[in-house]
Design a protein around this motif. Structure first.
Motif, PDB file in Angstrom:
ATOM      1  N   THR A 118       0.850  -1.183   0.000  1.00 59.03           N
ATOM      2  CA  THR A 118       0.000   0.000   0.000  1.00 59.03           C
ATOM      3  C   THR A 118       0.889   1.238   0.000  1.00 59.03           C
ATOM      4  O   THR A 118       1.682   1.447   0.909  1.00 59.03           O
ATOM      5  CB  THR A 118      -0.919   0.020   1.239  1.00 59.03           C
ATOM      6  N   ILE A 119       0.748   2.043  -1.039  1.00 60.57           N
ATOM      7  CA  ILE A 119       1.501   3.303  -1.136  1.00 60.57           C
ATOM      8  C   ILE A 119       0.635   4.445  -0.613  1.00 60.57           C
ATOM      9  O   ILE A 119       1.095   5.289   0.150  1.00 60.57           O
ATOM     10  CB  ILE A 119       1.934   3.578  -2.592  1.00 60.57           C
ATOM     11  N   THR A 120      -0.616   4.495  -1.050  1.00 56.93           N
ATOM     12  CA  THR A 120      -1.610   5.458  -0.565  1.00 56.93           C
ATOM     13  C   THR A 120      -2.939   4.718  -0.486  1.00 56.93           C
ATOM     14  O   THR A 120      -3.020   3.541  -0.823  1.00 56.93           O
ATOM     15  CB  THR A 120      -1.769   6.664  -1.522  1.00 56.93           C
ATOM     16  N   ASP A 121      -3.985   5.436  -0.124  1.00 57.67           N
ATOM     17  CA  ASP A 121      -5.294   4.796  -0.009  1.00 57.67           C
ATOM     18  C   ASP A 121      -5.860   4.311  -1.341  1.00 57.67           C
ATOM     19  O   ASP A 121      -6.789   3.507  -1.351  1.00 57.67           O
ATOM     20  CB  ASP A 121      -6.290   5.724   0.684  1.00 57.67           C
ATOM     21  N   ASN A 122      -5.325   4.751  -2.451  1.00 60.87           N
ATOM     22  CA  ASN A 122      -5.789   4.317  -3.773  1.00 60.87           C
ATOM     23  C   ASN A 122      -4.651   3.889  -4.696  1.00 60.87           C
ATOM     24  O   ASN A 122      -4.807   3.890  -5.906  1.00 60.87           O
ATOM     25  CB  ASN A 122      -6.595   5.425  -4.454  1.00 60.87           C
ATOM     26  N   LEU A 123      -3.518   3.552  -4.122  1.00 63.01           N
ATOM     27  CA  LEU A 123      -2.369   3.113  -4.913  1.00 63.01           C
ATOM     28  C   LEU A 123      -1.732   1.899  -4.248  1.00 63.01           C
ATOM     29  O   LEU A 123      -1.209   1.996  -3.135  1.00 63.01           O
ATOM     30  CB  LEU A 123      -1.347   4.243  -5.052  1.00 63.01           C
ATOM     31  N   TYR A 124      -1.812   0.770  -4.956  1.00 62.90           N
ATOM     32  CA  TYR A 124      -1.286  -0.499  -4.473  1.00 62.90           C
ATOM     33  C   TYR A 124      -0.386  -1.081  -5.557  1.00 62.90           C
ATOM     34  O   TYR A 124      -0.766  -1.103  -6.733  1.00 62.90           O
ATOM     35  CB  TYR A 124      -2.429  -1.482  -4.186  1.00 62.90           C
ATOM     36  N   VAL A 125       0.801  -1.543  -5.162  1.00 58.68           N
ATOM     37  CA  VAL A 125       1.753  -2.027  -6.158  1.00 58.68           C
ATOM     38  C   VAL A 125       2.350  -3.369  -5.763  1.00 58.68           C
ATOM     39  O   VAL A 125       2.492  -3.683  -4.584  1.00 58.68           O
ATOM     40  CB  VAL A 125       2.889  -1.010  -6.395  1.00 58.68           C
ATOM     41  N   ASN A 126       2.730  -4.118  -6.792  1.00 60.87           N
ATOM     42  CA  ASN A 126       3.523  -5.327  -6.559  1.00 60.87           C
ATOM     43  C   ASN A 126       4.970  -4.990  -6.908  1.00 60.87           C
ATOM     44  O   ASN A 126       5.287  -3.838  -7.238  1.00 60.87           O
ATOM     45  CB  ASN A 126       2.968  -6.505  -7.363  1.00 60.87           C
ATOM     46  N   GLU A 127       5.850  -5.963  -6.846  1.00 62.22           N
ATOM     47  CA  GLU A 127       7.270  -5.700  -7.118  1.00 62.22           C
ATOM     48  C   GLU A 127       7.507  -5.208  -8.540  1.00 62.22           C
ATOM     49  O   GLU A 127       8.324  -4.312  -8.767  1.00 62.22           O
ATOM     50  CB  GLU A 127       8.093  -6.964  -6.847  1.00 62.22           C
TER      51      GLU A 127
END
Length: 160
Positions: A118-127
């Protein structure tokens, strides 16, 4: 010319069609997406979602690069929409004068959020996403998170 790139899984929706269009005083929204460009129903839906405030075009990524590198576009204010960081990176690597990459909503659609950072409440990333965002940053193109124009942009430089 404004060639801001926005990564948003929803592509054209209310925030883009009304808030961003007005804020950036856009002449055109350019959706760069191979899949959508080859789906007439999705293309029609996105053009309708843009409303009558701005002209919207939906093209394959390679065609977006040709359009953005054409000097005739220099007099227009263009928002380029992609729905993934890979397409944003490819455009950044092949188009000059990209002032910034803006991230809105990304990471909820493909894969489980629980398996992503979780980077922000609307930004999620994998590797893989993190690596691509690092490459955009390495190009010295500002990368920021901002859902709507009224929000203060958050620099993502040190998040990946």
């Amino acid at each position: 010319m404004n060639k801001m790139i926005r990564i948003d899984e929803r592509l054209i929706h209310g925030q883009v069609a009304y808030l961003w269009t007005k804020h950036l005083n856009l002449d055109r929204i350019l959706v760069a997406n191979d899949s959508v460009a080859n789906n007439e129903i999705q293309k029609t839906s996105l053009v309708m979602a843009a409303g009558d405030r701005v002209k919207a075009s939906i093209v394959e990524v390679k065609d977006a690069i040709d359009i953005l590198n054409d000097e005739r576009i220099n007099n227009l204010k263009v928002l380029v929409l992609v729905n993934n960081p890979q397409d944003a990176l490819y455009i950044c690597q092949n188009v000059t004068d990209i002032p910034k990459v803006n991230v809105g909503n990304y990471g909820r659609v493909n894969g489980k959020i629980s398996e992503k950072k979780t980077i922000t409440d609307n930004l999620y990333v994998n590797e893989e996403d993190s690596g691509i965002f690092k490459k955009i940053i390495d190009l010295k193109i500002p990368l920021e998170y901002q859902l709507v124009p009224d929000n203060t942009p958050a620099n993502l430089k040190n998040k990946f």
